[in-house]
Write an enzyme that holds these catalytic residues in place. Structure first.
Site, PDB file in Angstrom:
ATOM      1  N   TYR A 144      87.461  17.019  76.938  1.00  0.00           N
ATOM      2  CA  TYR A 144      86.654  16.968  75.710  1.00  0.00           C
ATOM      3  C   TYR A 144      85.553  15.934  75.895  1.00  0.00           C
ATOM      4  O   TYR A 144      85.822  14.767  76.202  1.00  0.00           O
ATOM      5  CB  TYR A 144      87.497  16.606  74.484  1.00  0.00           C
ATOM      6  CG  TYR A 144      86.634  16.507  73.243  1.00  0.00           C
ATOM      7  CD1 TYR A 144      86.187  17.649  72.594  1.00  0.00           C
ATOM      8  CD2 TYR A 144      86.216  15.263  72.765  1.00  0.00           C
ATOM      9  CE1 TYR A 144      85.349  17.563  71.493  1.00  0.00           C
ATOM     10  CE2 TYR A 144      85.378  15.173  71.648  1.00  0.00           C
ATOM     11  CZ  TYR A 144      84.954  16.328  71.021  1.00  0.00           C
ATOM     12  OH  TYR A 144      84.120  16.250  69.938  1.00  0.00           O
ATOM     13  N   LYS A 265      82.301   5.186  70.643  1.00  0.00           N
ATOM     14  CA  LYS A 265      83.538   4.865  69.925  1.00  0.00           C
ATOM     15  C   LYS A 265      83.772   3.353  69.767  1.00  0.00           C
ATOM     16  O   LYS A 265      83.209   2.741  68.884  1.00  0.00           O
ATOM     17  CB  LYS A 265      84.718   5.559  70.589  1.00  0.00           C
ATOM     18  CG  LYS A 265      84.663   7.083  70.404  1.00  0.00           C
ATOM     19  CD  LYS A 265      86.019   7.734  70.378  1.00  0.00           C
ATOM     20  CE  LYS A 265      85.944   9.131  69.807  1.00  0.00           C
ATOM     21  NZ  LYS A 265      85.921  10.195  70.825  1.00  0.00           N
TER      22      LYS A 265
HETATM   23  C1  LIG Z   1      84.987  11.386  70.926  1.00  0.00           C
HETATM   24  C2  LIG Z   1      84.633  11.695  72.324  1.00  0.00           C
HETATM   25  C3  LIG Z   1      83.351  12.157  72.660  1.00  0.00           C
HETATM   26  C4  LIG Z   1      82.294  12.451  71.634  1.00  0.00           C
HETATM   27  O1  LIG Z   1      81.885  11.314  70.930  1.00  0.00           O
HETATM   28  P1  LIG Z   1      81.234  11.499  69.481  1.00  0.00           P
HETATM   29  O2  LIG Z   1      80.725  10.141  69.147  1.00  0.00           O
HETATM   30  O3  LIG Z   1      82.323  11.960  68.574  1.00  0.00           O
HETATM   31  O4  LIG Z   1      80.134  12.498  69.616  1.00  0.00           O
HETATM   32  C5  LIG Z   1      83.083  12.378  73.993  1.00  0.00           C
HETATM   33  N1  LIG Z   1      83.996  12.164  74.939  1.00  0.00           N
HETATM   34  C6  LIG Z   1      85.239  11.718  74.657  1.00  0.00           C
HETATM   35  C7  LIG Z   1      86.220  11.469  75.762  1.00  0.00           C
HETATM   36  C8  LIG Z   1      85.607  11.496  73.340  1.00  0.00           C
HETATM   37  O5  LIG Z   1      86.845  11.109  73.046  1.00  0.00           O
END
Ligand SMILES: *Cc1c(COP(=O)(O)O)cnc(C)c1O
Length: 425
Positions: A144, A265
């Protein structure tokens, strides 16, 4: 404003992420403090998932709030094309000093998905600028990397991506490495290596797929092989970065340093939206030219927003403090001890851990899946006990803010055993 009133008004106007609006539940939150969130009735919830994996030091941290307030009344925003500002300079300097030595430059965005978009563009254009036709991407099944089209394209195919199948670019998918399958994976890489622009991967933990974990040694071997085949390495540390794995970065577990790294994040301690992509000198140099057409034509209005950068600087101060580092190690040990206690229930669940990330996979008659119906039971059960969770189907997980107390963590573990008893078949 009462809870009911907030819910009614929200329902009139808002459309929520990853939510089936017809059946999804809604809980208004009006205040945060440390590990806790409060609703309008004053009910207190333990935020056991750091509000979608972002909150590192707890909610409304006074130190971050002060630093953000200072920046807010000094410089709130300035265009980052042709201009710069102290918080972005300082953040890049401090971050690069903590990352593997080969990371030399920082490109700012404002969320994780766009940090991945930039990484992909860097790699594809890196080859393009040198007249090399490498256009395919290598990625893990079940990965993801975000929800924008590029990031979605390099994510595993699932119900989330199904409506858009015709719009995604070509990706070579491989399984995550195990002790046994490395020869197979290398063969797949050999088959495509002439066309592979880069390999995008979540190191050690595939978060959104259900906290699937793989070994650092196996991943290192795979990365070394890609490096030997001149496949650029894009390490997505958006979830696992900033202490989640028990070390500062997943990179600190690995023998091979990536060419490009993505962060978001926890970057601002979960206070402000900010993303960034770092790269090696080699990548940067492929764009550094007298020809303007070789520039990286990418940018967002809020690129390197000064307030977000100041939140990130404050979060780094807290993260590197002895007390936070001690808390991280303590959470790792508590998780470990909990997992040992689950051994007695091996027929009902499996528990796994990577640092401060704990996942508990419930064995149900239905297969492991995001749509497993035990999800609703688990969510409601924990909410009834004032713990905020968001299970990925039958995978219940805890990714607490580092300030969570020993007692609150024990309280959470105890509720897992209660839930087990409730579902006793
Ligand atoms: C959450 C996440 C994303 C995307 O980040 P957003 O700020 O939600 O667009 C990309 N890669 C990983 C591994 C994630 O956990």
């Amino acid at each position: 404003m009462t809870q009911q009133e907030l819910i009614r008004r929200d329902r009139q106007v808002n459309w929520h992420p990853y939510t089936q609006m017809k059946s999804g539940t809604l809980l208004p939150i009006v205040k945060g403090e440390g590990t806790y969130l409060f609703d309008a009735d004053g009910t207190r919830y333990i935020d056991a998932i750091s509000s979608w994996w972002v909150t590192l030091h707890g909610h409304a941290h006074p130190y971050i709030a002060r630093k953000v307030a200072e920046q807010l009344s000094t410089l709130e925003q300035v265009i980052f094309a042709g201009f710069t500002h102290p918080p972005a300079i300082e953040l890049s300097e401090r971050l690069l000093a903590l990352l593997p030595d080969n990371q030399q430059k920082v490109f700012y965005t404002d969320n994780g998905s766009t940090a991945v978009e930039v990484a992909l563009k860097m790699c594809i254009q890196y080859h393009h600028n040198q007249g090399v036709g490498k256009t395919k991407i290598l990625a893990f099944h079940h990965g993801y990397h975000g929800d924008t089209f590029g990031a979605m394209s390099v994510s595993g195919r699932s119900a989330w991506t199904a409506p858009f199948m015709d719009f995604m670019f070509e990706v070579v998918f491989i399984d995550v490495p195990t002790k046994d399958n490395l020869p197979e994976l290398k063969k797949a890489i050999d088959q495509h290596s002439a066309e592979l622009a880069c390999f995008v991967y979540e190191p050690l933990v595939q978060g959104a797929a259900g906290m699937r974990m793989h070994g650092a040694e196996e991943l290192s071997e795979l990365l070394a092989y890609c490096r030997a085949k001149e496949v650029l390495l894009v390490q997505d540390e958006i979830f696992v970065g900033f202490g989640r794995t028990g070390k500062l970065f997943a990179a600190n577990h690995l023998r091979v340093a990536a060419d490009v790294m993505c962060f978001s994040k926890g970057l601002t301690g979960g206070t402000m939206p900010l993303g960034l992509t770092t790269c090696s000198q080699k990548i940067y140099d492929a764009f550094y030219s007298d020809e303007r057409s070789k520039s990286l034509f990418h940018g967002h209005s809020f690129t390197a927003n000064p307030i977000a950068c100041s939140a990130a600087l404050a979060s780094l101060d807290l993260l590197l403090s002895d007390s936070t580092q001690r808390n991280i190690q303590r959470i790792c040990l508590q998780h470990q001890a909990f997992i040992q206690k689950t051994d007695a229930y091996a027929n009902r669940l499996t528990a796994r851990q990577c640092g401060t990330i704990l996942a508990i996979e419930w064995k149900t008659e239905e297969a492991t899946s995001y749509f497993n119906s035990i999800q609703a039971f688990l969510s409601n059960f924990f909410l009834d006990h004032h713990i905020l969770v968001r299970p990925l189907g039958n995978v219940l997980y805890f990714v607490p803010p580092y300030c969570i107390s020993e007692e609150d963590l024990d309280y959470i573990y105890d509720r897992v055993f209660d839930a087990l008893n409730m579902t006793n078949a």
